[in-house]
Design a protein around this motif. Structure first.
Motif, PDB file in Angstrom:
ATOM      1  N   TYR A 110       0.818  -1.208   0.000  1.00  0.00           N
ATOM      2  CA  TYR A 110       0.000   0.000   0.000  1.00  0.00           C
ATOM      3  C   TYR A 110       0.847   1.250   0.000  1.00  0.00           C
ATOM      4  N   LYS A 111       1.889   1.209   0.812  1.00  0.00           N
ATOM      5  CA  LYS A 111       2.622   2.441   1.070  1.00  0.00           C
ATOM      6  C   LYS A 111       3.611   2.760  -0.043  1.00  0.00           C
ATOM      7  N   ALA A 112       3.794   1.830  -0.961  1.00  0.00           N
ATOM      8  CA  ALA A 112       4.674   2.111  -2.098  1.00  0.00           C
ATOM      9  C   ALA A 112       3.942   2.913  -3.172  1.00  0.00           C
ATOM     10  N   LEU A 113       2.618   2.986  -3.060  1.00  0.00           N
ATOM     11  CA  LEU A 113       1.833   3.619  -4.124  1.00  0.00           C
ATOM     12  C   LEU A 113       2.201   5.083  -4.384  1.00  0.00           C
ATOM     13  N   PRO A 114       2.322   5.932  -3.338  1.00  0.00           N
ATOM     14  CA  PRO A 114       2.623   7.344  -3.628  1.00  0.00           C
ATOM     15  C   PRO A 114       3.947   7.555  -4.362  1.00  0.00           C
TER      16      PRO A 114
END
Lengths: 390, 171
Positions: A57-61
């Motif tokens: 999830y946190k790799a998305l930005p």
């Protein structure tokens, strides 16, 4: 006394026509280019390494920040790859909304390209018109994701929020504005003698060479290769839409310019079909433990609350295996290769950067050209240095 | 196309084939590194398969995983057939010390930068590459950032911080 035949000069990294921090070492014989050597890496921030150290999830930005002119396309590519890895199917409404947003992004990216490319070639007023019309697309972004550029609106398994109430109105307004703008651009450039002289027969690459150099997107289609991943390997429901592949014949900068204008027109067609046929439904897939539950549920349902907490803190475990998902981004084939290793963090995320691979062909494009054509050749590739260097 | 390709690989390069993987519809063939160049040339020559588009070259570092037994590095070649709209992958497994594989620049000029990137970030050598130098990282940087034993937060070259700290691996 020795006779010096060629002169080596340095162009960039701080040069307005290199669209960022691209440096080109040019060997000149008079006004003719003997050889060109692009030097990249000034903007290298290790985005792939950063993404590999984060939960899925946190790799998305991070993906927004690569090709910062087309954030939604990058989000879409990444989310599709993770969804393929986790074997998630998203609701129909999400697919349609994603297509509309991805096509708006294509228009937005092409408009910036058109403005900057024509400024490079001396048509100073173009940038004002393209940025005027780009503004209406950014309004749609703002209404959806709350941000104007780094939206991160497309999420794994769906969208960040439901579409805003006035989504259709805003998108239709943007379409109208771009359609009117297109007439202006064509009036200003298509039959403009200076523009034609600067772009015709400049930066030519043949179809065989384009394939051998692994070019993609408008660079490949400009040479007459009718390849578009939206048609060839449809993703996110592109098979439901009716549109034509724009392609050129001569493979020069002028053909690529006309091709991109045509792509804007085709994108408008896709968006209007999307708005007309948009199905109702949920804005996020229901896959407990992998996809975040909708925020409304988190506040009132215990299970959703628990899943939300678990996904945010420890993420989900991906199976061991490698998937690849390529999408047709405005710049070309944007691919995400994600390797899961049984833990909650990816073993490897590889971004196939279209700008980087297209830029590798610059020495071929400018071979034997005039020095002033180098500016045109760099512009016609449509590079974003954030994506080249990552 | 899928059947055709499988037949082609088994018939002509049966002894170079180590394994065949199919994960979520992505077909990949693990082959012996020394046969890579031959196989790719055969693809270029073959008219019916028409695999002419080298989409991407990248690598995976399996350090500390079960799969490391097969070889620490896996170099992935992403190949595409334009007329058949078919994508598949060739993989070669390389050992941890001095990983070397043949360069494909002679077949595809576009492989030049892709191989330089893999060399820069993973330290994999491509034999026969005309100019195998760093492409993305600064010249002063030692090591290969995408290897799993490269520290995540240690800044090198030291622009502004961690001047005296020893490097440590943070995962």
């Amino acid at each position: 006394m020795t006779e010096q035949k060629t002169v080596t000069i340095n162009m960039g990294p701080q040069h307005p026509s290199t669209h960022g921090v691209l440096r080109v070492i040019l060997e000149l014989d008079g006004e003719r280019v003997v050889s060109a050597k692009p030097v990249v890496g000034y903007l290298h921030t290790g985005i792939e390494k950063t993404m590999e150290s984060k939960l899925y999830y946190k790799a998305l930005p991070c993906t927004d920040r690569m090709d910062y002119l087309s954030p939604m396309s990058n989000n879409l590519g990444y989310c599709l790859a993770v969804e393929k890895l986790m074997d998630i199917d998203v609701p129909e409404k999400v697919k349609w909304a994603r297509v509309i947003l991805a096509e708006l992004t294509r228009i937005k990216s092409h408009l910036v390209w058109l403005g900057t490319h024509s400024i490079d070639l001396g048509a100073m007023s173009m940038l004002l018109y393209t940025f005027r019309d780009r503004e209406s697309i950014i309004d749609v972004y703002e209404a959806c994701g709350g941000q104007r550029m780094m939206t991160s609106y497309i999420r794994i398994g769906g969208l960040a929020h439901d579409l805003p109430i006035d989504f259709e109105k805003k998108v239709r307004k943007a379409c109208r504005q771009v359609r009117n703008g297109l007439a202006d651009y064509e009036n200003l450039l298509v039959n403009n003698e200076i523009f034609i002289n600067r772009t015709k027969n400049v930066g030519i690459i043949s179809a065989e060479d384009a394939v051998a150099w692994s070019l993609s997107g408008p660079m490949l289609r400009g040479s007459g290769v009718k390849h578009d991943l939206r048609k060839a390997n449809p993703y996110s429901g592109y098979e439901n839409f009716d549109f034509d592949i724009a392609y050129g014949t001569n493979g020069d900068a002028y053909d690529r310019f006309k091709l991109r204008l045509e792509e804007i027109r085709q994108s408008l067609r896709i968006i209007e079909q999307g708005l007309d046929g948009m199905p109702e439904g949920a804005y996020r897939a229901h896959v407990p433990g992998v996809v975040l539950p909708p925020k409304e549920d988190v506040l009132y349902k215990m299970e959703s609350m628990i899943f939300h907490f678990k996904i945010i803190t420890e993420g989900f475990k991906a199976p061991v295996g490698t998937v690849y998902q390529g999408i047709e981004s405005p710049k070309g084939e944007l691919g995400f290769m994600i390797t899961g290793d049984g833990t909650n963090m990816p073993r490897r995320i590889r971004v196939r950067p279209p700008s980087f691979i297209n830029l590798a062909s610059l020495p071929k494009l400018v071979e034997g050209c005039l020095f002033s054509d180098v500016v045109c050749a760099i512009g016609t590739i449509d590079i974003v240095l954030g994506e080249v260097d990552r | 196309m899928e059947e055709q390709l499988r037949g082609f690989m088994k018939e002509r390069f049966g002894d170079a084939l180590i394994a065949e993987e199919d994960f979520r519809g992505d077909e990949s063939y693990v082959i012996k590194p020394e046969m890579l160049f031959e196989i790719c040339r055969a693809f270029l020559d073959d008219e019916t398969l028409n695999v002419r588009f080298l989409s991407d070259i990248t690598a995976i570092d399996w350090l500390g995983h079960d799969r490391e037994r097969n070889g620490r590095f896996e170099v992935v070649y992403n190949l595409y057939s334009l007329p058949h709209s078919y994508r598949f992958f060739l993989k070669v497994r390389l050992p941890a010390d001095n990983p070397t594989v043949a360069s494909l620049v002679d077949l595809w000029p576009g492989a030049n930068w892709m191989e330089r990137e893999v060399f820069d970030l993973f330290g994999i050598n491509f034999e026969g590459h005309p100019e195998l130098t760093k492409i993305l990282t600064p010249d002063e940087l030692e090591g290969h950032p995408l290897r799993k034993d490269f520290p995540l937060t240690y800044e090198q070259p030291q622009f502004n911080w961690n001047k005296d700290d020893p490097p440590e691996v943070i995962r």
